[in-house]
Scaffold this active site. Structure first.
Site, short mmCIF file in Angstrom:
data_model
loop_
_atom_site.label_atom_id
_atom_site.label_comp_id
_atom_site.label_asym_id
_atom_site.label_seq_id
_atom_site.Cartn_x
_atom_site.Cartn_y
_atom_site.Cartn_z
N GLU A 36 30.31 38.30 34.77
CA GLU A 36 31.71 38.50 35.15
C GLU A 36 32.55 38.91 33.95
O GLU A 36 32.49 38.25 32.90
CB GLU A 36 32.23 37.17 35.72
CG GLU A 36 33.64 37.19 36.22
CD GLU A 36 34.00 35.88 36.94
OE1 GLU A 36 33.08 35.06 37.20
OE2 GLU A 36 35.18 35.65 37.22
N HIS B 258 36.00 38.78 32.65
CA HIS B 258 37.10 37.89 33.04
C HIS B 258 38.01 37.70 31.83
O HIS B 258 37.54 37.51 30.71
CB HIS B 258 36.47 36.54 33.45
CG HIS B 258 37.42 35.56 34.06
ND1 HIS B 258 38.44 34.97 33.34
CD2 HIS B 258 37.49 35.03 35.31
CE1 HIS B 258 39.10 34.13 34.14
NE2 HIS B 258 38.55 34.16 35.34
N ASP C 221 36.66 40.86 37.29
CA ASP C 221 37.70 39.97 37.82
C ASP C 221 39.03 40.67 37.52
O ASP C 221 39.34 40.98 36.36
CB ASP C 221 37.61 38.62 37.11
CG ASP C 221 38.71 37.67 37.54
OD1 ASP C 221 38.40 36.63 38.14
OD2 ASP C 221 39.90 37.96 37.25
N GLU D 266 40.21 36.58 45.52
CA GLU D 266 40.03 35.33 44.80
C GLU D 266 41.41 34.80 44.44
O GLU D 266 41.93 35.06 43.35
CB GLU D 266 39.16 35.57 43.56
CG GLU D 266 38.30 34.38 43.23
CD GLU D 266 37.58 34.51 41.89
OE1 GLU D 266 36.45 34.06 41.83
OE2 GLU D 266 38.17 35.04 40.93
#
Lengths: 431, 431
Positions: free
Chosen positions: B286, B288, B318, B403
């Site tokens: 990920e 992020h 993300d 999310e």
């Protein structure tokens, strides 16, 4: 379902070992967004009424096993799942006193995917937790009505959660509303009936009273006939019996401000007394404010008891008739005038104990209606300090079934029922 | 579980008949404390954005049958149960616009056990309801992560409720957290796995990404070895595959403020690539915040992709890295300094679209991270107006998986996800 607060309402209790109280327990849901290996847990500080217990002291019970903090850190096969709460045991000789406690927890959790300097994370939560003493031996029996959890059932709690709550606070009787809590009413799936009996057994509960309605004004153009009203009552008697209940409270439509029941009530009851006897289910009309005990409506019920000599028609008392202060807490169920004046139907009846004593031989069941018990276990409206001794002095040994009817804030019903039981049992135990 | 608000989050939609929008629907739970015969219902007034629809106009759908108010009053065999919501259909050519609407309802119910003059009772409720348009054809695929419902899952919503919510808003992909949403992780009951596949089918959902963790600092005295880290990753790859997921995001422990993953990451991934290929599951590290795209960590992942030529190791983005404003909404997951200064790790990275475009061929999955979409469908932090067109222009056709990571107030995740989908689809549909 779990309570949304990390500190759960259920599970707050003193711990008894070898007959001595050695501490107390509380139950926490995992406050993180994921489940974790228990080795990542790094202690829990518990603060009760301002007294702080260091994070290394409490024991953790996870997945059926109990650990000290050091043992927890070394585990390889235990987890704190999101859907499995942990039980925290705090050593404390003598435990905690009955009543409401300010509880705060600080849960420490290592999160390796955070930078090392900040990977030990603190989750905090606080609650007013209610410690309910065991029910005193003999005398009164303690139950709860699902009505107490109105608006929370089917939203925050399943029916099973309600039963779990009732059992957790040490009550043994469960009262339901037929048209509220029986899925598929009036014809539940037989499998559900099996489930219901399984739940009673699992939680050690006795089915007590079943609330029913006879909606005499079911249609706008005509009232129910006596035959239709009797059919409705008999349907509920049969269903209540299948579910294990031993009394049914039919709420008939009324025709006046004084809650005079629709005249069909008497025919409906008379036509159903044989069935009630066959099933051994007691039909219990409810004495509910603004109708006091000394009133033609109540007298009409007593007359029928005396006239028929039936053992299957008795009174149900709603303790709202004893209120000494008006209930001004608003809920969806309680209406107050815009002018601030307490409307007549909300003025406290303050029925004297002598009136209760007079009809007590005819009283089968008591709905312990209430709206607020404060942090000092003082009920703002109902004089339990008179009611409980009166019942005990006169040897009444039926069910006191909690019926919370205050503000319908989330989880308030569950919390208030615990407070009421702490209060009632303290009064009964003090005698 | 039902929403505690009488107006349910699910079921708010326009009604299409013969290709034309003829009105809208909303779903209500019974606001009373008991279920009732439908003949006791006496209409529902619906006020949308200040416009009032009289109580006799809406249609009622109860227990699978639809009635006008007059028909409802004459029914003899239909009920509004506490656990069965009603669908209210309001005629309105053209329906309602995409987005957030102020909705108020006044439900009228006759209660024969109240004095006749007051037996018609009004229950009111209000909500901000979000109308989500259908997903535009082609291009992006719309999903949701269970992470959006953190703190509400297992408290206010079952996992099935989450899936029902996702399906209700017209999304087709579901992302989960393995260690959060799989009961009995890491060894769920095979019956649960069947249940899971049944739920996917029932709600028409595709299992997308499975979030996993490799907790390198699982124990305090040593880090995981490469072999142990690989074993953890492979456990999750296998479990994800059994549950129908096509990618796994492993979150490795980190060693720095810049979120450098623990060095075992590479060995763990390399040892797992053959298994990932066998299972056809893509391993997705990920990207992020505070790690942007132009950063050694991201470059390390890209290098591995290019070096191995694997089709089973790709990037997960993300969208927090695109934020143009700091997220100052507090949640349990977001920490802000006491001095009011925005800490470095919360400062918006505002990664430019050009950087995204550069790595887009390696991007398998996008977690559409966000914290607040307001009543005008404006995201306070994420520049969707740049991201969505960039993805479409470059022909990216993977999953955008919501999310939500804003304030963890009850039911807020569900509401915000609907808002985000309304926003994303409006942007995609406008092109």
């Amino acid at each position: 379902m779990l309570d949304r607060n990390v500190i759960q309402g259920r599970g707050f209790r003193n711990v008894v070992e070898d007959g001595r109280v050695t501490g107390f327990q509380l139950v926490l849901r995992n406050p993180n967004y994921r489940g974790v290996a228990a080795s990542l847990l790094d202690g829990v500080e518990v603060v009760v009424d301002g007294e702080r217990v260091p994070d290394s002291v409490p024991l953790w019970t996870l997945q059926g096993r109990t650990f000290t903090l050091d043992e927890l850190r070394a585990t390889t096969d235990v987890r704190w799942q999101l859907d499995e709460p942990a039980t925290i045991t705090v050593p404390r000789p003598g435990g905690l006193a009955t009543g409401v406690h300010d509880v705060e927890v600080l849960v420490y959790l290592r999160r390796p995917y955070f930078p090392p300097m900040v990977s030990r994370t603190t989750f905090t939560a606080s609650a007013k937790a209610v410690l309910v003493p065991p029910a005193p031996e003999g005398g009164l029996r303690y139950g709860v009505s699902t009505y107490s959890y109105t608006a929370d059932v089917y939203t925050l709690m399943t029916l099973e959660d309600v039963l779990a709550d009732v059992a957790d606070l040490g009550a043994t009787g469960i009262e339901i509303l037929g048209e509220g809590n029986v899925p598929g009413y009036p014809s539940p799936d037989p499998a559900w009936i099996d489930t219901w009996h399984g739940l009673l057994q699992r939680y050690g509960l006795t089915a007590t009273n079943y609330g029913s309605w006879v909606d005499t004004e079911m249609w706008r153009d005509r009232a129910l006939t006596g035959e239709e009203a009797a059919a409705q009552l008999q349907l509920d008697l049969r269903l209540a019996h299948r579910l294990g209940f031993t009394s049914v409270r039919p709420k008939f439509g009324v025709t006046s401000w004084q809650l005079d029941p629709h005249p069909v009530w008497e025919e409906a009851v008379l036509r159903s007394l044989d069935l009630a006897a066959d099933l051994d289910v007691v039909i219990c009309p409810e004495i509910h404010a603004p109708t006091p005990i000394r009133h033609p409506v109540t007298q009409g019920y007593v007359d029928l008891i005396e006239r028929t000599g039936s053992k299957h028609f008795k009174l149900l008392i709603d303790t709202g008739i004893f209120n000494t202060a008006p209930v001004l807490e608003l809920s969806e169920e309680i209406e107050v005038g815009d002018d601030g004046e307490v409307p007549e139907h909300l003025r406290p009846l303050a029925v004297p104990m002598a009136d209760l004593v007079e009809v007590l031989p005819h009283v089968h069941f008591i709905q312990a209606k209430f709206a607020e018990v404060d942090d000092d276990l003082h009920d703002l409206h109902v004089p339990w300090g008179e009611i409980v001794p009166t019942l005990l002095e006169h040897g009444w040994s039926g069910w006191l079934s909690s019926e919370y009817e205050g503000r319908r804030e989330p989880y308030r019903g569950a919390d208030q029922v615990r407070r009421q039981h702490a209060l009632l049992r303290s009064l009964a135990g003090a005698r």
